[in-house]
Design a protein around this motif. Structure first.
Motif, short mmCIF file in Angstrom:
data_model
loop_
_atom_site.label_atom_id
_atom_site.label_comp_id
_atom_site.label_asym_id
_atom_site.label_seq_id
_atom_site.Cartn_x
_atom_site.Cartn_y
_atom_site.Cartn_z
N ARG A 329 0.99 -1.28 -0.13
CA ARG A 329 -0.01 0.08 0.13
C ARG A 329 0.68 1.37 -0.04
NH1 ARG A 329 -5.22 -0.06 1.61
NH2 ARG A 329 -4.90 1.88 2.89
N GLU A 330 1.97 0.91 0.82
CA GLU A 330 2.85 2.33 0.70
C GLU A 330 3.36 2.71 -0.73
OE1 GLU A 330 5.77 1.36 3.67
OE2 GLU A 330 4.52 1.50 5.17
N MET A 331 3.50 1.73 -1.47
CA MET A 331 4.09 2.04 -2.94
C MET A 331 3.01 2.15 -3.98
SD MET A 331 7.30 1.94 -2.86
CE MET A 331 7.28 3.09 -1.29
N ILE A 332 1.88 2.45 -3.66
CA ILE A 332 0.87 3.01 -4.58
C ILE A 332 0.60 4.35 -4.43
CG2 ILE A 332 -1.65 2.56 -5.32
CD1 ILE A 332 -1.51 -0.20 -4.32
N ASN A 333 0.47 5.39 -5.47
CA ASN A 333 0.45 6.68 -5.16
C ASN A 333 -0.79 6.99 -4.41
OD1 ASN A 333 -1.11 9.15 -6.44
ND2 ASN A 333 0.88 9.43 -7.32
N PRO A 334 -0.49 7.90 -3.49
CA PRO A 334 -1.59 7.95 -2.59
C PRO A 334 -2.96 8.46 -2.93
CG PRO A 334 0.49 9.25 -1.78
CD PRO A 334 0.69 8.59 -3.17
N LYS A 335 -2.82 9.25 -4.16
CA LYS A 335 -4.15 9.81 -4.78
C LYS A 335 -4.96 8.66 -5.67
CE LYS A 335 -3.45 14.74 -5.29
NZ LYS A 335 -3.08 15.89 -6.31
N VAL A 336 -4.01 7.79 -6.17
CA VAL A 336 -4.39 6.55 -6.91
C VAL A 336 -5.04 5.72 -5.92
CG1 VAL A 336 -3.99 4.55 -8.31
CG2 VAL A 336 -3.03 6.88 -9.05
N LEU A 337 -4.31 5.34 -4.88
CA LEU A 337 -4.96 4.50 -3.74
C LEU A 337 -6.19 4.93 -3.17
CD1 LEU A 337 -4.34 1.79 -2.08
CD2 LEU A 337 -3.16 3.19 -0.44
N GLU A 338 -6.33 6.23 -2.93
CA GLU A 338 -7.60 6.72 -2.24
C GLU A 338 -8.59 6.59 -3.22
OE1 GLU A 338 -9.09 10.97 -0.30
OE2 GLU A 338 -7.31 11.20 -1.76
N LEU A 343 -13.80 4.00 -4.40
CA LEU A 343 -14.59 3.22 -5.39
C LEU A 343 -14.64 1.58 -5.19
CD1 LEU A 343 -13.33 4.81 -8.62
CD2 LEU A 343 -15.51 5.27 -7.51
N GLY A 344 -14.11 1.22 -3.97
CA GLY A 344 -14.12 -0.10 -3.68
C GLY A 344 -13.45 -1.28 -4.86
N ILE A 345 -12.41 -0.78 -4.99
CA ILE A 345 -11.70 -1.45 -6.13
C ILE A 345 -10.51 -1.97 -5.33
CG2 ILE A 345 -10.29 -1.38 -8.48
CD1 ILE A 345 -12.08 1.10 -8.96
N ASP A 346 -10.15 -3.21 -5.64
CA ASP A 346 -8.93 -4.07 -4.97
C ASP A 346 -7.63 -3.29 -5.62
OD1 ASP A 346 -7.18 -5.68 -3.81
OD2 ASP A 346 -7.82 -7.36 -4.90
N PRO A 347 -6.81 -2.79 -4.65
CA PRO A 347 -5.58 -2.21 -5.23
C PRO A 347 -4.69 -3.37 -5.72
CG PRO A 347 -6.38 -1.19 -3.11
CD PRO A 347 -7.16 -2.40 -3.25
N LEU A 348 -5.01 -4.44 -5.32
CA LEU A 348 -4.03 -5.89 -5.83
C LEU A 348 -4.53 -6.33 -7.17
CD1 LEU A 348 -3.25 -7.47 -2.40
CD2 LEU A 348 -2.15 -5.35 -3.45
N GLY A 349 -5.57 -6.04 -7.32
CA GLY A 349 -6.47 -6.62 -8.64
C GLY A 349 -6.34 -6.00 -9.87
N VAL A 350 -5.92 -4.60 -10.08
CA VAL A 350 -5.83 -3.76 -11.08
C VAL A 350 -4.21 -3.65 -11.27
CG1 VAL A 350 -8.01 -2.86 -11.05
CG2 VAL A 350 -6.04 -1.84 -9.73
N SER A 351 -3.89 -3.07 -12.61
CA SER A 351 -2.56 -2.49 -12.79
C SER A 351 -2.24 -1.29 -12.33
CB SER A 351 -2.36 -2.60 -14.45
OG SER A 351 -3.06 -3.76 -15.03
N VAL A 352 -1.09 -0.97 -11.41
CA VAL A 352 -0.76 -0.10 -11.03
C VAL A 352 0.61 0.53 -11.48
CG1 VAL A 352 -1.82 -0.16 -8.74
CG2 VAL A 352 0.27 -1.37 -8.94
N ASP A 353 1.18 -0.49 -12.33
CA ASP A 353 2.43 -0.09 -13.14
C ASP A 353 3.71 0.13 -12.11
OD1 ASP A 353 0.21 0.41 -14.75
OD2 ASP A 353 1.24 1.44 -16.18
N ALA A 409 -12.93 -5.16 -10.95
CA ALA A 409 -13.64 -4.28 -11.77
C ALA A 409 -13.57 -2.72 -11.49
CB ALA A 409 -15.20 -4.58 -11.83
N TYR A 410 -13.15 -1.95 -12.68
CA TYR A 410 -12.64 -0.74 -12.13
C TYR A 410 -13.49 0.31 -13.30
CZ TYR A 410 -9.70 -1.69 -16.62
OH TYR A 410 -9.47 -2.12 -17.65
N THR A 411 -14.48 -0.20 -13.87
CA THR A 411 -15.43 0.79 -14.31
C THR A 411 -17.01 0.17 -14.18
OG1 THR A 411 -15.41 -0.46 -16.60
CG2 THR A 411 -14.14 1.33 -16.49
#
Length: 453
Positions: A329-338, A343-353, A409-411
């Protein structure tokens, strides 16, 4: 709209005159032409399709085999191709099987399910490793060509970088539907060239065509960018990971997926966060520090997020990977993580690059210093073990990291489609397997026939 596809389906259930009038109306929805002109187009398409249907009765078996394709009776959306989940990974493995059936030599083949493919060449008694990768534009960025070009160029270059290669060239393949404004071509190319200029890797060649020629109406943009890199060292492929290695992660701000999430939820400020080249800067820092020969593996956290990448690495190597949730979590851009969490989207289930690096402990320390000195945040998020599973430590609990049937699901439309595994998934896999085997058989027959001419 695919008017050829429409006619093929409509002729199965409606009479020809009815299909003619339906198609005429559909053409007029897209084209600013007279009903008479639309009718001529409709009649031309129907006549062409009718000619193609005659192949079913053709007495030339070889020609018939060439024209027809092995049907799986499983649709792309049904099994989740492109949705970076379990179904998508399965289909990609079947594609790799077809490639492997050629028995052509490569150092890293699609069978490895790695970020890029590698061939080894000897030049003046020196081994040179040539890495290639290709990525397609995010399908929801058709209306935003610059962003589409920017992020797909970054993606292709990332895939070359993580294989330990120095990128030397970029190529593009641009397809815009018949009614698309030519300005989209220029905007897309400008997006690629922005990345090209920032990282000093030239765009050297490409192709520009219409989607489906005259048969697809609308302005959909469907394109891809490829990258080529070279190295004097063996690639940092996933299969080189070893028990005891440390797993590092750079900060990820996302690319096409996060941009799409932000745009289609009206969170436009987040788009700005994705416009960087920190991933490539981190790769260059490792390269310039001479650490590539000592790094065991690198990958980008894209396909299905960290869940997908961890699962694929574990499958490829037979090793286990243990991750710490708070460190990730510390390595995901704070605004992106927020945004993802709101939106209830799993940060570990999408491309964070993010760039994920697997290396021995002492080498990992050197990598952290080199990347940190380049101005890119990096942290230790886990380690490699011998359990054969990918695991996540979260609040003192340990859960197995498995990819969902589709990526998180991100859309809104993806949320409607859902990410649960269909009840008939095993049956779908059997059908897909048979279609892949039929494709290999067809390829073998054609090769044999050409060689025997």
């Amino acid at each position: 709209m695919d008017i050829e596809g429409f006619v093929r389906q409509a002729l199965k259930k409606d009479d020809e005159k009815s299909v003619e009038m339906q198609l005429q109306d559909k053409i007029l929805e897209y084209k600013n032409i007279t009903p008479q002109q639309a009718n001529k187009m409709a009649l031309a398409v129907i006549e062409e399709v009718k000619h193609t249907l005659k192949i079913e009765k053709h007495d030339d078996g070889f020609l018939k085999e060439l024209i027809e394709y092995p049907k799986a009776d499983v649709a792309m959306g049904q099994i989740g191709v492109g949705s970076r989940g379990e179904g998508d990974f399965f289909v990609h493995r079947k594609i790799a099987d077809i490639v492997s059936s050629t028995h052509t030599n490569a150092f890293i083949t699609p069978e490895a399910q790695d970020d890029g493919g590698v061939v080894k060449k000897s030049v003046n008694s020196n081994d040179i490793y040539v890495t290639t990768a290709v990525d397609g534009i995010h399908s929801r960025l058709s209306e935003y060509p610059f962003l589409g070009g920017f992020h797909v160029a970054r993606a292709a270059l990332r895939d070359v970088c993580v294989m330990g290669a120095d990128p030397v060239a970029v190529i593009s393949d641009l397809h815009l539907a018949d009614d698309g404004d030519v300005g989209k071509l220029f905007d897309f190319t400008a997006g690629i060239c922005a990345v090209s200029e920032l990282v000093n890797v030239p765009l050297v060649a490409g192709s520009t065509l219409r989607v489906g020629g005259d048969m697809v109406l609308g302005d959909r943009l469907v394109s891809a960018v490829g990258a080529i890199g070279i190295s004097e060292y063996p690639p940092t492929a996933r299969k080189r990971a070893e028990v005891g290695d440390v797993i590092l992660l750079t900060e990820g701000s996302g690319g096409g997926t996060i941009t799409t999430t932000a745009i289609y939820h009206g969170l436009f400020d987040v788009v700005r966060e994705t416009m960087d080249i920190s991933f490539i800067k981190a790769s260059e820092a490792i390269f310039n520090a001479g650490l590539l020969p000592e790094v065991h593996a690198m990958t980008d956290v894209t396909n299905g997020g960290l869940r997908g990448d961890a699962h694929e690495i574990s499958n490829t190597t037979g090793l286990g990977l243990t991750f710490f949730n708070d460190k990730i979590r510390e390595m995901i851009n704070p605004k992106v993580l927020e945004m993802l969490e709101n939106l209830g989207i799993d940060p570990l289930g999408v491309s964070v690059d993010s760039l994920m690096i697997i290396a021995p402990k002492d080498v990992a320390e050197k990598v952290k210093k080199a990347v940190g000195d380049a101005g890119v945040a990096i942290s230790e998020i886990g380690y490699v073990d011998d359990t054969g599973k990918a695991k996540l430590v979260k609040n003192n609990d340990v859960e197995e990291l498995k990819p969902l049937f589709r990526e998180a699901a991100y859309t809104k439309i993806k949320m409607v489609v859902g990410d649960t595994t269909p009840d008939d998934f095993e049956l779908m896999k059997e059908k897909v397997e048979k279609a892949a085997l039929d494709a290999i058989k067809k390829k073998d027959n054609v090769v044999k026939a050409i060689k025997g001419k």
